[in-house]
Design an enzyme around this catalytic site. Structure first.
Site, PDB file in Angstrom:
ATOM      1  N   SER A  56       0.813  -1.220   0.000  1.00 52.70           N
ATOM      2  CA  SER A  56       0.000   0.000   0.000  1.00 52.70           C
ATOM      3  C   SER A  56       0.846   1.269   0.000  1.00 52.70           C
ATOM      4  CB  SER A  56      -0.954  -0.005   1.194  1.00 52.70           C
ATOM      5  OG  SER A  56      -0.251  -0.127   2.413  1.00 52.70           O
ATOM      6  N   LYS A  79       9.171   0.162   8.656  1.00 51.56           N
ATOM      7  CA  LYS A  79       9.116   0.572  10.061  1.00 51.56           C
ATOM      8  C   LYS A  79       9.213  -0.668  10.936  1.00 51.56           C
ATOM      9  CE  LYS A  79       6.435   4.737   9.028  1.00 51.56           C
ATOM     10  NZ  LYS A  79       5.167   5.472   9.194  1.00 51.56           N
ATOM     11  N   GLY A 123       6.863   8.974   9.095  1.00 47.12           N
ATOM     12  CA  GLY A 123       5.982   9.934   9.743  1.00 47.12           C
ATOM     13  C   GLY A 123       4.536   9.494   9.649  1.00 47.12           C
ATOM     14  N   SER A 153       1.511   8.879   8.061  1.00 47.78           N
ATOM     15  CA  SER A 153       1.216   8.871   6.621  1.00 47.78           C
ATOM     16  C   SER A 153       0.516   7.586   6.200  1.00 47.78           C
ATOM     17  CB  SER A 153       2.517   9.038   5.823  1.00 47.78           C
ATOM     18  OG  SER A 153       3.520   8.143   6.296  1.00 47.78           O
ATOM     19  N   LYS A 187       6.615   2.689  17.481  1.00 46.24           N
ATOM     20  CA  LYS A 187       5.206   3.085  17.643  1.00 46.24           C
ATOM     21  C   LYS A 187       4.270   1.962  17.230  1.00 46.24           C
ATOM     22  CE  LYS A 187       4.583   3.674  13.100  1.00 46.24           C
ATOM     23  NZ  LYS A 187       3.624   2.975  12.230  1.00 46.24           N
ATOM     24  N   ASN A 210      -1.660  -2.313  12.435  1.00 47.70           N
ATOM     25  CA  ASN A 210      -1.254  -2.657  13.803  1.00 47.70           C
ATOM     26  C   ASN A 210      -2.405  -2.426  14.784  1.00 47.70           C
ATOM     27  OD1 ASN A 210       1.810  -3.203  13.574  1.00 47.70           O
ATOM     28  ND2 ASN A 210       1.531  -1.314  12.437  1.00 47.70           N
TER      29      ASN A 210
END
Length: 332
Positions: free
Chosen positions: A11, A106, A137, A139, A192, A257
């Site tokens: 994606s 990430k 960031g 997004s 995160k 997540n």
């Protein structure tokens, strides 16, 4: 006009490929799934990941690794963390000249505890490495692809790579800031995801806003503790790559997540939840890595520890919440 190869057809890679094409660059996407390649080339869509998005007609796709490598000198590495080392090594085997690598993954590698830029650096021979950076960031791809205003950070050990990334991607709906703290930006994006899974669990159970706010606040505290231990600037976690990414991932159903956590909070098993989602959830792998990394570095990360117990030790969600609330008294 710059040529860019996007490795990965998920994606976010697709959304960013669309940004690059709309910015006037020549974009080639590489993916293993021939059906997805054919769909993009024929219909200009990627419905598995961005169901309703119509993509720029100038984006082309291929499953030919050699063609993808030869197409450009700048590579956008839009792959899951667990696939990054393998694909980077495959790229390295076919390189004949220097390339710049910008990644958007990430995560933290299981076993080595390395950040994604370190994984790429390990995999690419120095004579072919013109620089490595990250774009990170708050997004969601679903918003970027429909031109919702979005702001992110570009970082690298090499300021010229950060500036290049800013120049390539920035337009009237995607604002890009540069940031010199590569460690902090990468860690903020990865860590995160742990808190986002936990946030989804809290929402799935039905706890209120008090619990959600506490989770994000205390989650940011443990992200900062580990980040500082690993050499990050704590102030980075108050920026786009830290609290910005944390807020958007902990509060939105666009976040895979958060969605996984929500399903777990509703009582589904992890296998059941993942089978329904059919997407990579980085937070699972990151939780495993960071749980062991925090122990090695002697950093207190109670939320991470609790989530690890839920994901890998089959401890009930409510038992872990109870344990968190009944921890020894502490100063904030």
């Amino acid at each position: 006009m710059t040529k860019i190869t996007v490795f990965g057809m998920g994606s976010f890679g697709t959304a960013l490929a669309n940004v690059l094409a709309e910015n006037g660059h020549d974009v080639l996407m590489w993916g293993k799934n021939q059906d997805a390649v054919d769909e993009l080339n024929t219909c200009h869509t990627n419905k598995k990941y961005l169901k309703y998005a119509k993509l720029d007609v100038n984006i082309i796709a291929t499953s030919d690794m050699t063609k993808a490598i030869q197409f450009a000198d700048i590579y956008l590495m839009a792959l899951p963390t667990k696939a990054m080392r393998e694909v980077a090594s495959q790229i390295n085997d076919k390189l004949t000249s220097k390339k710049t690598f910008i990644h958007v993954a990430k995560g933290i590698e299981n076993g080595t505890f390395k950040r994604v830029s370190e994984m790429i650096e390990d995999s690419i021979s120095p004579e072919y490495n013109a620089g490595i950076g990250v774009l990170s960031g708050p997004s969601h791809a679903e918003e970027v692809v429909v031109k919702q205003p979005t702001t992110v950070a570009a970082s690298s050990k090499d300021k010229s790579v950060s500036k290049l990334t800013q120049d390539l991607f920035m337009n009237d709906y995607l604002r890009v800031y540069t940031n010199d703290d590569l460690i902090g930006v990468e860690l903020g994006g990865a860590l995160k995801n742990i808190i986002a899974v936990a946030s989804g669990i809290v929402a799935g159970i039905g706890y209120g806003d008090n619990a959600k706010a506490a989770l994000m606040t205390r989650g940011l505290a443990e992200i900062s503790r580990l980040g500082e231990k690993l050499g990050a600037d704590p102030m980075t976690f108050l920026g786009l790559g830290g609290i910005g990414d944390l807020i958007v991932t902990c509060t939105s159903t666009h976040s895979r997540n958060f969605t996984l956590g929500y399903k777990l909070g509703q009582g589904e098993s992890m296998d059941q939840a993942l089978s329904e989602m059919n997407m990579v959830v980085e937070g699972i792998y990151t939780t495993k890595s960071v749980y062991h990394l925090a122990k090695e570095k002697n950093v207190d990360m109670p939320i991470t520890n609790a989530l690890y117990r839920v994901l890998f030790e089959n401890i009930s969600v409510k038992e872990c919440v109870k344990d968190l609330m009944e921890r020894d008294k502490k100063s904030e």
